[in-house]
Design a protein around this motif. Structure first.
Motif, short mmCIF file in Angstrom:
data_model
loop_
_atom_site.label_atom_id
_atom_site.label_comp_id
_atom_site.label_asym_id
_atom_site.label_seq_id
_atom_site.Cartn_x
_atom_site.Cartn_y
_atom_site.Cartn_z
N VAL A 29 -81.30 -71.94 78.54
CA VAL A 29 -81.90 -70.96 79.75
C VAL A 29 -83.44 -71.38 79.63
N TRP A 30 -84.01 -71.13 80.80
CA TRP A 30 -85.48 -70.93 81.24
C TRP A 30 -85.80 -69.52 81.80
N ALA A 47 -87.42 -78.26 84.38
CA ALA A 47 -87.20 -79.54 84.38
C ALA A 47 -86.09 -79.94 83.06
N GLU A 48 -86.73 -79.19 81.86
CA GLU A 48 -86.07 -79.59 80.92
C GLU A 48 -84.67 -78.70 80.42
N VAL A 69 -89.46 -72.98 90.98
CA VAL A 69 -88.78 -73.44 89.77
C VAL A 69 -87.84 -74.98 90.31
N TRP A 70 -87.86 -74.91 91.74
CA TRP A 70 -87.08 -76.15 91.95
C TRP A 70 -88.17 -77.33 92.37
N LEU A 71 -89.09 -77.03 93.08
CA LEU A 71 -89.89 -78.14 93.36
C LEU A 71 -91.38 -78.35 92.70
N ILE A 76 -86.64 -77.86 88.73
CA ILE A 76 -85.26 -78.29 88.54
C ILE A 76 -85.23 -79.65 88.88
N LEU A 77 -85.50 -80.07 90.00
CA LEU A 77 -85.51 -81.49 90.70
C LEU A 77 -86.31 -82.46 90.05
N ALA A 78 -87.21 -82.13 89.25
CA ALA A 78 -87.91 -83.02 88.34
C ALA A 78 -87.14 -83.63 87.24
N GLY A 79 -86.02 -82.85 86.89
CA GLY A 79 -85.20 -83.08 85.42
C GLY A 79 -83.83 -83.43 85.90
#
Length: 278
Positions: A29-30, A47-48, A69-71, A76-79
Motif C-alpha cells: 500500500v501507499w 511507483a514502488e 499519483v498516476w503521472l 503509478i505509470l512510472a512503475g
C-alpha cells in the motif's frame, strides 16, 4: 494469490486492502500520509507500489490527487510494467479519466475505470459493487482480486463508462439525501413529529438512501459514510459532464451541498444537509 497494490488508504482504500489480505493476496500500500497502513506492507511511492504488483487499485479523493499519483515522477505509470492491470476506483471527472486512459493506452497498459458503490460498510465487508468501464474480458488476476473486495461487477461499456454511471448515481443519491432533509424540515415546520415522520418515510418511499439518511440523522455515523465535500465534488463533476444540457435539479442540489461546505460542514457526513439549515 495475486500481488496487489492499493494506492490511497481512505475509507474505501483501507477496506479494499484489508479484504485483499484476508483473502490471501499479497498486498502493498501507499498513502499520502504515511504511517496509516495498520500493519500492511507500506512503500514509499506509488511507483514502488506498482512495480511489485500485478494489479493496482487507485482510490484517491479527486482529480488533483489522482493525477499526482498516476503521472507524477514517482507515480503509478512510472512503475507499472507490461502485464500490470491498472484500476482507478476513485470517483473522478470524465475528462481526467479519458486523459488517464489515453496515457495508459500509449504505454500499452490495461486500464479500467472502476469506481465503487456500497459505502464504508461495503468496503469493510468486501461487498462493494464495482462499476466498470473497460474490456469485459477481464484478466484472471483482476477477477481474483475483485472476488475479494466485491459482491458484483457491473460493466457499463468501454473505458469511461463506469465513471459516467457513478456520477449519475451519486447525483441521484445526493438529490435524494437533500430532498429527505428538506422533507424533514418541512414536516417540523408544520408541527409534525420528526421521529414519526422519519420512520414513516423509511417505510414509504423507502429505499437505501432514505434509510441511510434517517439512521444518520438519529445517530451521526462514526466514521462517516461519505463526506459533504466529497458529495459536492461528485455533483460538480456530474454537472460538468452534463454541461451540454439543462439540469436544474442537479444544479440546485449542488448549491445545497456547496452551501453546507461553505458553512464548515465539508468533513461532516453528507447527511448534514438533512439537519443543517442551508
Amino acid at each position: 494469490m495475486t500481488k496487489v497494490a492499493v494506492v490511497g488508504l481512505g475509507i474505501m482504500g483501507s477496506g479494499i486492502a484489508a479484504n485483499l489480505v484476508a483473502h490471501g493476496h499479497e498486498v502493498v500500500v501507499w498513502n499520502r500520509t504515511p504511517g496509516r497502513a495498520g500493519g500492511l506492507t507500506e512503500v514509499a511511492t506509488p511507483a514502488e507500489a506498482a512495480t511489485s504488483a500485478e494489479v493496482v487499485f487507485e482510490v484517491t479523493a479527486d482529480d488533483d490527487s489522482s493525477r499526482q499519483v498516476w503521472l507524477g515522477a514517482d507515480g503509478i505509470l512510472a512503475g507499472a510494467g507490461p502485464g500490470t492491470v491498472l484500476v482507478s476506483s476513485a470517483t473522478l471527472s470524465v475528462d481526467w479519466v479519458a486523459e488517464l486512459a489515453a496515457a495508459c493506452a500509449e504505454r500499452e497498459l490495461t486500464f479500467y475505470d472502476m469506481p465503487v458503490t456500497g459505502g464504508a460498510a461495503g468496503a469493510r465487508t468486501g461487498n462493494l459493487v464495482m462499476l466498470a468501464g473497460g474490456d469485459p474480458a477481464m484478466p484472471a488476476t483482476l477477477e481474483d482480486a475483485l472476488a475479494a473486495i466485491s459482491k458484483e461487477v457491473r460493466h457499463f461499456g468501454p473505458v469511461g463508462a463506469g465513471t459516467r454511471f457513478k456520477l449519475v448515481l451519486n447525483a441521484l443519491q445526493a438529490t435524494h439525501m437533500a430532498a429527505f432533509g428538506e422533507a424533514l424540515k418541512l414536516a417540523t415546520a408544520v408541527g409534525l413529529d420528526r421521529e414519526q415522520v422519519g420512520r414513516a418515510l423509511v417505510d414509504r418511499p423507502g429505499g437505501v438512501i432514505t434509510e441511510m439518511a434517517w439512521q444518520s440523522v438519529i445517530a451521526p455515523p462514526e466514521p462517516i459514510n461519505f463526506s459533504a465535500e466529497w458529495a459536492r465534488k461528485d455533483l460538480d463533476y456530474a454537472a460538468r459532464m452534463g454541461q451540454s444540457g439543462a439540469h436544474p435539479i442537479l444544479d440546485s442540489v449542488l448549491s445545497v451541498f456547496s452551501a453546507a461546505v461553505a458553512q464548515g460542514h465539508g468533513q461532516d457526513d453528507w447527511s448534514t444537509v438533512a439537519v443543517t439549515p442551508v
